[in-house]
Design a protein around this motif. Structure first.
Motif, PDB file in Angstrom:
ATOM      1  N   LEU A 204       0.835  -1.206   0.000  1.00 26.89           N
ATOM      2  CA  LEU A 204       0.000   0.000   0.000  1.00 26.89           C
ATOM      3  C   LEU A 204       0.871   1.258   0.000  1.00 26.89           C
ATOM      4  CD1 LEU A 204      -3.083  -0.374   2.371  1.00 26.89           C
ATOM      5  CD2 LEU A 204      -3.072   0.086  -0.076  1.00 26.89           C
ATOM      6  N   ILE A 205       0.549   2.154  -0.928  1.00 28.06           N
ATOM      7  CA  ILE A 205       1.192   3.468  -0.998  1.00 28.06           C
ATOM      8  C   ILE A 205       0.240   4.544  -0.509  1.00 28.06           C
ATOM      9  CG2 ILE A 205       2.139   5.199  -2.571  1.00 28.06           C
ATOM     10  CD1 ILE A 205       3.138   2.919  -4.318  1.00 28.06           C
ATOM     11  N   ILE A 223       4.705  -0.461   5.570  1.00 30.54           N
ATOM     12  CA  ILE A 223       5.910   0.370   5.649  1.00 30.54           C
ATOM     13  C   ILE A 223       6.148   1.190   4.387  1.00 30.54           C
ATOM     14  CG2 ILE A 223       7.008  -1.152   7.322  1.00 30.54           C
ATOM     15  CD1 ILE A 223       8.600  -2.374   5.031  1.00 30.54           C
ATOM     16  N   ASN A 224       5.441   0.888   3.305  1.00 28.57           N
ATOM     17  CA  ASN A 224       5.605   1.651   2.063  1.00 28.57           C
ATOM     18  C   ASN A 224       4.606   2.793   1.930  1.00 28.57           C
ATOM     19  OD1 ASN A 224       7.755   0.064   0.782  1.00 28.57           O
ATOM     20  ND2 ASN A 224       6.220  -1.577   0.752  1.00 28.57           N
ATOM     21  N   VAL A 244       7.825   5.100   7.971  1.00 35.82           N
ATOM     22  CA  VAL A 244       8.915   6.074   7.850  1.00 35.82           C
ATOM     23  C   VAL A 244       8.909   6.787   6.505  1.00 35.82           C
ATOM     24  CG1 VAL A 244      10.364   4.875   9.510  1.00 35.82           C
ATOM     25  CG2 VAL A 244      10.481   4.243   7.078  1.00 35.82           C
ATOM     26  N   ASN A 245       8.185   6.260   5.522  1.00 39.34           N
ATOM     27  CA  ASN A 245       8.127   6.893   4.202  1.00 39.34           C
ATOM     28  C   ASN A 245       6.953   7.845   4.055  1.00 39.34           C
ATOM     29  OD1 ASN A 245      10.400   5.498   2.934  1.00 39.34           O
ATOM     30  ND2 ASN A 245       9.132   3.658   3.127  1.00 39.34           N
ATOM     31  N   ASN A 264       8.565   9.928  11.316  1.00 36.41           N
ATOM     32  CA  ASN A 264       8.132  10.223   9.945  1.00 36.41           C
ATOM     33  C   ASN A 264       8.992  11.354   9.383  1.00 36.41           C
ATOM     34  OD1 ASN A 264       5.306   9.903  11.772  1.00 36.41           O
ATOM     35  ND2 ASN A 264       5.666   8.395  10.160  1.00 36.41           N
ATOM     36  N   VAL A 265      10.241  11.032   9.123  1.00 37.85           N
ATOM     37  CA  VAL A 265      11.222  12.061   8.760  1.00 37.85           C
ATOM     38  C   VAL A 265      10.964  12.657   7.385  1.00 37.85           C
ATOM     39  CG1 VAL A 265      13.000  11.107  10.247  1.00 37.85           C
ATOM     40  CG2 VAL A 265      12.791  10.262   7.892  1.00 37.85           C
ATOM     41  N   ASN A 266      10.131  12.011   6.566  1.00 33.73           N
ATOM     42  CA  ASN A 266       9.826  12.522   5.230  1.00 33.73           C
ATOM     43  C   ASN A 266       8.495  13.270   5.174  1.00 33.73           C
ATOM     44  OD1 ASN A 266      12.144  11.369   3.782  1.00 33.73           O
ATOM     45  ND2 ASN A 266      11.199   9.405   4.295  1.00 33.73           N
ATOM     46  N   LEU A 267       7.879  13.448   6.308  1.00 30.37           N
ATOM     47  CA  LEU A 267       6.551  14.055   6.351  1.00 30.37           C
ATOM     48  C   LEU A 267       6.578  15.479   5.824  1.00 30.37           C
ATOM     49  CD1 LEU A 267       3.708  13.189   7.348  1.00 30.37           C
ATOM     50  CD2 LEU A 267       4.208  14.437   9.456  1.00 30.37           C
TER      51      LEU A 267
END
Length: 541
Positions: A204-205, A223-224, A244-245, A264-267
């Motif tokens: 799931l994206i 996780i994706n 995390v993505n 969530n470093v890419n948020l």
């Protein structure tokens, strides 16, 4: 003889049937004529098989047709689009075995038969009136959009190739997608789901499950996931530590008391409005661009390490402090209805949309906030405790006029771009262009005045006005106002009402003004001489 005629009739009928397909619906046949498919160009309820049995793609839109009987003659058809045909209630593609894509959105379909279409990869039947949809035989189906129907049940257990499923806006109470391990996009918003098991859907994206009745949502195995939209449910907890993505998280209108996005470093976008959050710490999200956390009982909002943020919405909370010192790209700030007493915007030069009304702010300096040529320039600082408001930023005209508070709404609701009303201690509003603001910035108290200098402000606040240049009397005035010249030559006198409208414009050296025909109230007298320009507050009674 009769037998001979009968035999001949049967013979010719067989011959015609072998060459033609019957098209009972004239609107359908007319579409085929218009598209150059029906070669004879005549409405005769017939089309040559040779005209249609090689057609690979058929597109029909906004037709009055009631059915497409005759579609069975399109034996090589791979793609069909038939949309906005509101008289069309059923479709049967049981003989169109080569169909790969079907788009039949926005009709009035109550049934569709795709049971024989084993090659089918895409089915879009959105916005119809379907109560049943059988896709159990469509084992190659990769994309299914059946949103905005009346489905109470949907079985996709055999559709192992399914990568995109949109079943939003149906009355579904249960959805089993445990077999659909290739699913990347799931839209199941606006249903009646109380549970949703996505543990097996590791690819799931995008997950959109908003406006359901979910009390638990486990996304730990996804996780994706890049986007999670789960607002308007009954969630009390939400653990996104494994995602995390994640780029965008929308979890508003739930019952969350805590929210940790430190992993969530890419948020980039966070929407968590209308929850029960009291604290929100954003410190490990260097790519964050937008935070909407209003309508929470927040007493602490800490945002650090966020140099790219351009919008913060933290309205209707309980904040007493808001540190904006490290946000050079901040454009939109909505912090109304809090408990703020100070608001430092000196490090936010890009700011062009500020709503900070209903706080207890005493000083607001926007000299470093140039606003800019955008579609939206707004300053609302009404209902505060302002004694100082400085807007000498070289961009006063960008706050002229009205703006729509509900873009795209019907009807549109407009408000003044500038509003500084209900600030009883605010006497002077420092601006670049007093004349422009008097004409266009109508949102101020009668006791507040636009000025361009401290001298003008000081003169407005002196009940008795005497300088080395002029003596003005009497004040209040009944009829004649006199100006005693102290070795100074008057060039022009202008009297404004509190709305900035000119009521007297007088040139020359005449040192008196006739107020006898002017309505009682408060006025500004602006006197221009060869040495200076002064403004005096005068009361007519």
């Amino acid at each position: 003889m009769k037998k001979l005629y009968l035999i001949l009739f049967i013979f010719f009928y067989i011959q015609i049937s072998a060459q033609y397909t019957t098209i009972p619906d004239e609107d359908f046949e007319q579409e085929l004529i218009n598209q150059g498919i029906d070669s004879d160009g005549i409405l005769n309820h017939l089309v040559l098989n040779s005209d249609i049995n090689t057609v690979l793609s058929l597109n029909i839109s906004s037709s009055n047709l009631h059915n497409i009987i005759g579609i069975e003659g399109f034996t090589q058809l791979e793609s069909i689009t038939i949309m906005l045909c509101y008289n069309l209630t059923s479709l049967d593609f049981s003989t169109n075995l080569n169909l790969i894509t079907i788009y039949c959105d926005v009709n009035s379909l109550t049934s569709i038969n795709v049971s024989n279409n084993l090659a089918l990869q895409e089915l879009h039947c959105r916005a119809n009136q379907l109560t049943v949809l059988d896709v159990s035989n469509n084992i190659n189906l990769s994309s299914l959009d059946c949103g905005y129907n009346q489905l109470t049940f949907l079985d996709v257990s055999n559709n192992l190739s399914l990568s995109s499923l949109d079943c939003g806006s149906n009355p579904l109470t249960f959805l089993d997608i445990s077999n659909n391990i290739n699913l990347s996009y799931l839209y199941c918003y606006d249903n009646l789901l109380t549970t949703l098991d996505i543990f097996n859907n590791i690819n799931l994206i995008y997950l959109g499950c908003a406006r359901n009745q979910l009390t638990v949502l486990d996304v730990s195995n996804n996780i994706n996931l890049l986007m999670l939209v789960c607002q308007n449910n009954i969630l009390t907890t939400l653990d996104v530590s494994q995602n995390v993505n994640l780029i965008s998280l929308s979890c508003g209108y739930n019952l969350l008391t805590t929210l940790d996005v430190s992993q969530n470093v890419n948020l980039r976008e966070l929407y968590c409005f209308y929850n029960l959050l009291t604290t929100l710490n954003i410190y490990a999200n260097p790519d964050i661009r937008l935070i909407s956390c209003g309508y929470n009982p927040l007493t602490n909002l800490t945002i650090t390490n966020a140099p790219l943020i351009w919008r913060i919405h933290c309205a209707n909370s309980q904040l007493t402090n808001l540190d904006l010192s490290n946000f050079p790209l901040l454009k939109h700030l909505l912090c109304q209805n809090n408990l703020l007493t100070t608001l430092d915007l000196s490090n936010n030069p890009a700011l062009n949309y500020l709503i900070c009304n209903n706080n207890n702010i005493t000083t607001l300096n926007l000299n470093n906030n140039s606003f800019h040529n955008s579609l939206l320039n707004v300053l609302h600082c009404n209902n505060n405790n302002l004694s100082t408001l400085v807007v000498q930023n070289g961009a006063n005209t960008l706050l002229n006029g009205l703006y729509a508070t509900n873009p795209g709404g019907d009807p549109l609701v407009y408000e003044q771009c500038f509003d500084a009303t209900n600030n009883p201690n605010l006497s002077c509003i420092f601006v670049d262009d007093v004349a422009n603001c008097n004409t266009n910035w109508l949102g101020k108290d009668a006791t507040s005045y636009y000025v361009s200098s401290q001298q003008e402000c000081d003169s407005l606040q002196n009940d008795e006005f005497i300088t080395n240049s002029f003596t003005i009397y009497p004040n209040p005035v009944n009829d004649m106002l006199f100006i005693k010249k102290n070795n100074n030559i008057i060039q022009k006198i202008v009297v404004y009402d509190v709305m900035g409208k000119t009521v007297i414009d007088q040139n020359g050296t005449i040192a008196q003004i006739d107020f006898s025909n002017i309505t009682n109230g408060l006025y500004l007298v602006k006197i221009t001489s060869e040495k200076e320009t002064i403004v005096k507050k005068i009361i007519k009674k």
